[in-house]
Design a protein around this motif. Structure first.
Motif, short mmCIF file in Angstrom:
data_model
loop_
_atom_site.label_atom_id
_atom_site.label_comp_id
_atom_site.label_asym_id
_atom_site.label_seq_id
_atom_site.Cartn_x
_atom_site.Cartn_y
_atom_site.Cartn_z
N VAL A 172 -6.80 -7.10 59.41
CA VAL A 172 -7.65 -7.95 58.57
C VAL A 172 -8.45 -8.95 59.42
N VAL A 173 -7.88 -9.38 60.54
CA VAL A 173 -8.61 -10.30 61.43
C VAL A 173 -9.71 -9.52 62.16
N ARG A 174 -9.38 -8.32 62.61
CA ARG A 174 -10.38 -7.53 63.35
C ARG A 174 -11.56 -7.16 62.45
N VAL A 175 -11.24 -6.78 61.21
CA VAL A 175 -12.31 -6.31 60.31
C VAL A 175 -13.07 -7.50 59.71
N ALA A 176 -12.36 -8.62 59.50
CA ALA A 176 -12.98 -9.83 58.93
C ALA A 176 -13.83 -9.52 57.70
N PRO A 177 -13.19 -9.08 56.61
CA PRO A 177 -13.96 -8.70 55.42
C PRO A 177 -14.60 -9.91 54.75
N PRO A 178 -15.69 -9.68 54.01
CA PRO A 178 -16.27 -10.80 53.25
C PRO A 178 -15.31 -11.21 52.12
N GLU A 179 -15.54 -12.39 51.54
CA GLU A 179 -14.60 -12.88 50.52
C GLU A 179 -14.71 -12.12 49.19
N THR A 180 -15.69 -11.23 49.09
CA THR A 180 -15.79 -10.41 47.88
C THR A 180 -14.73 -9.31 47.88
N VAL A 181 -14.10 -9.11 49.01
CA VAL A 181 -13.09 -8.05 49.15
C VAL A 181 -11.71 -8.65 48.92
N ASP A 182 -10.85 -7.93 48.19
CA ASP A 182 -9.44 -8.32 48.12
C ASP A 182 -8.66 -7.37 49.01
N TRP A 183 -7.83 -7.96 49.86
CA TRP A 183 -7.14 -7.18 50.89
C TRP A 183 -5.63 -7.31 50.67
N TYR A 184 -4.92 -6.19 50.62
CA TYR A 184 -3.47 -6.20 50.39
C TYR A 184 -2.76 -5.57 51.59
N ASP A 185 -1.92 -6.36 52.25
CA ASP A 185 -1.08 -5.84 53.32
C ASP A 185 0.30 -5.60 52.74
N VAL A 186 0.74 -4.36 52.73
CA VAL A 186 1.99 -4.01 52.05
C VAL A 186 3.02 -3.59 53.10
N ASP A 187 4.20 -4.16 53.02
CA ASP A 187 5.29 -3.71 53.90
C ASP A 187 6.61 -4.16 53.29
N LEU A 188 7.70 -3.75 53.92
CA LEU A 188 9.03 -4.08 53.43
C LEU A 188 9.24 -5.60 53.55
N PRO A 189 10.17 -6.17 52.74
CA PRO A 189 10.27 -7.63 52.64
C PRO A 189 10.49 -8.36 53.97
N GLY A 190 11.34 -7.81 54.87
CA GLY A 190 11.60 -8.49 56.14
C GLY A 190 10.31 -8.65 56.94
N VAL A 191 9.50 -7.63 56.93
CA VAL A 191 8.25 -7.65 57.71
C VAL A 191 7.28 -8.65 57.10
N VAL A 192 7.20 -8.67 55.78
CA VAL A 192 6.24 -9.57 55.13
C VAL A 192 6.60 -11.02 55.44
N LYS A 193 7.92 -11.31 55.50
CA LYS A 193 8.34 -12.68 55.86
C LYS A 193 7.77 -13.07 57.22
N VAL A 194 7.85 -12.16 58.18
CA VAL A 194 7.34 -12.46 59.52
C VAL A 194 5.81 -12.56 59.49
N ARG A 195 5.18 -11.60 58.80
CA ARG A 195 3.69 -11.62 58.69
C ARG A 195 3.22 -12.98 58.24
N GLU A 196 3.90 -13.51 57.20
CA GLU A 196 3.42 -14.77 56.62
C GLU A 196 3.53 -15.92 57.62
N GLN A 197 4.45 -15.78 58.57
CA GLN A 197 4.60 -16.85 59.57
C GLN A 197 3.62 -16.72 60.73
N VAL A 198 3.28 -15.50 61.10
CA VAL A 198 2.52 -15.36 62.35
C VAL A 198 1.05 -14.98 62.18
#
Ligand code: SAM
Length: 279
Positions: free
Chosen positions: A102-128
């Motif tokens: 999502v950082v590399r692509v840098a979509p415009p704000e008209t786009v909704d972007w969903y990153d889906v993964d198992l709960p443990g991974v999402v916890k880390v994603r949200e921190q880093v």
């Protein structure tokens, strides 16, 4: 985009399947350190170090790092192309791991972007990962039928899976495709190929056997095979890395090897490839 790099990151214990994200994260991190970097994703390197994970500690051969970076770049291009044609698209990155797409692509704000993964991974994603408007982290097992329900049903979607397929059985991956093509009115799905021989090698080689034990899909050799899994899918493009122009600075020996491999599609598809389908 905001991110507090001084924040200490507390990692939850990840399951072996969740831990597979380190291989691809390390691949992109190592690629970013190369003089001939394909992706230039230095944020992946920062994230790896921030979570106390030194990419040098994992044995990712240079060719593997380049392969990971190349397929990331090819999938980024699929997303960029789709967003350019559909500025109000929905993007789904399934089994996103700690990928910084999502950082590399840098979509415009008209786009909704969903990153889906198992709960443990999402916890880390949200921190880093940096927080950004219209980017949503979804903690879900993609084989559960309910996680898609809250997502918009009336917008075109581009769905990418980078390294997810091996961890689902063929029946699970097929059911996932069927749910996705049933949910969105139209869109594209793209994922990296998994030749059957590569799955067999992964399971047999001593150095990759632990990873191979987690692999539940037998792979596929024919890019048309997913059309049989979901009849709504139509192959638009088989992107064979060996046939793409080499990134600037690529040493001559790699250019020549790629050119030779690229002479035969059958051979080229045994290496890095992305298959793109529309529905
Ligand atoms: C090899 S990693 C790839 C991660 C990321 N796409 C990348 O390129 O760095 C595979 C990812 O798939 C996720 N995954 C595996 N099975 C899953 C499932 N059933 N539901 C959601 N995510 C899953 C893992 O947690 C892991 O993050």
């Amino acid at each position: 985009m905001t991110k507090d790099h001084t924040m200490a990151t507390v990692l939850p214990a990840l399951t072996p399947v969740e831990e597979t994200l380190y291989v691809t994260l390390a691949g992109r991190a190592l690629d970013s350190r190369s003089r001939f970097s394909i992706l230039g994703d230095t944020l992946s390197d920062e994230i790896a170090l921030e979570i106390g994970y030194n990419p040098d500690d994992i044995v990712v051969p240079r060719a593997k790092a380049a392969d990971v970076a190349m397929r990331s770049k090819m999938l980024d291009d699929v997303v960029r192309g789709f967003i350019a044609r559909n500025p109000d698209a929905v993007v789904l990155d399934l089994g996103a791991g700690l990928d910084t797409r999502v950082v590399r692509v840098a979509p415009p704000e008209t786009v909704d972007w969903y990153d889906v993964d198992l709960p443990g991974v999402v916890k880390v994603r949200e921190q880093v990962l940096p927080h950004r408007a219209n980017v949503h982290a979804v903690a879900a097992d993609v084989t559960d039928p309910g996680w898609l329900d809250p997502l918009p049903r009336d917008r075109a979607a581009v769905i990418v899976c980078d390294g997810l397929l091996p961890f689902l059985t063929e029946a699970e991956f097929t059911a996932l495709l069927n749910r996705l093509t049933g949910h969105f009115p139209r869109g594209e799905v793209a994922f990296n190929n998994y030749p059957r021989y590569a799955v067999r090698i992964l399971k047999r080689m001593r150095s990759t056997r632990a990873l191979g034990a987690l692999v539940r899909h037998g792979g596929f050799d024919d890019p048309h095979e997913p059309e049989r899994w979901d009849p709504d899918l139509e192959l638009v493009e088989e992107m064979l890395a060996a046939r793409l122009p080499a990134p600037p600075g690529t040493p001559m020996v790699y250019r020549l090897t790629n050119r030779l491999i690229g002479l035969s599609p059958a051979l080229a598809r045994k290496f890095t490839a992305i298959d793109r389908y529309r529905f």
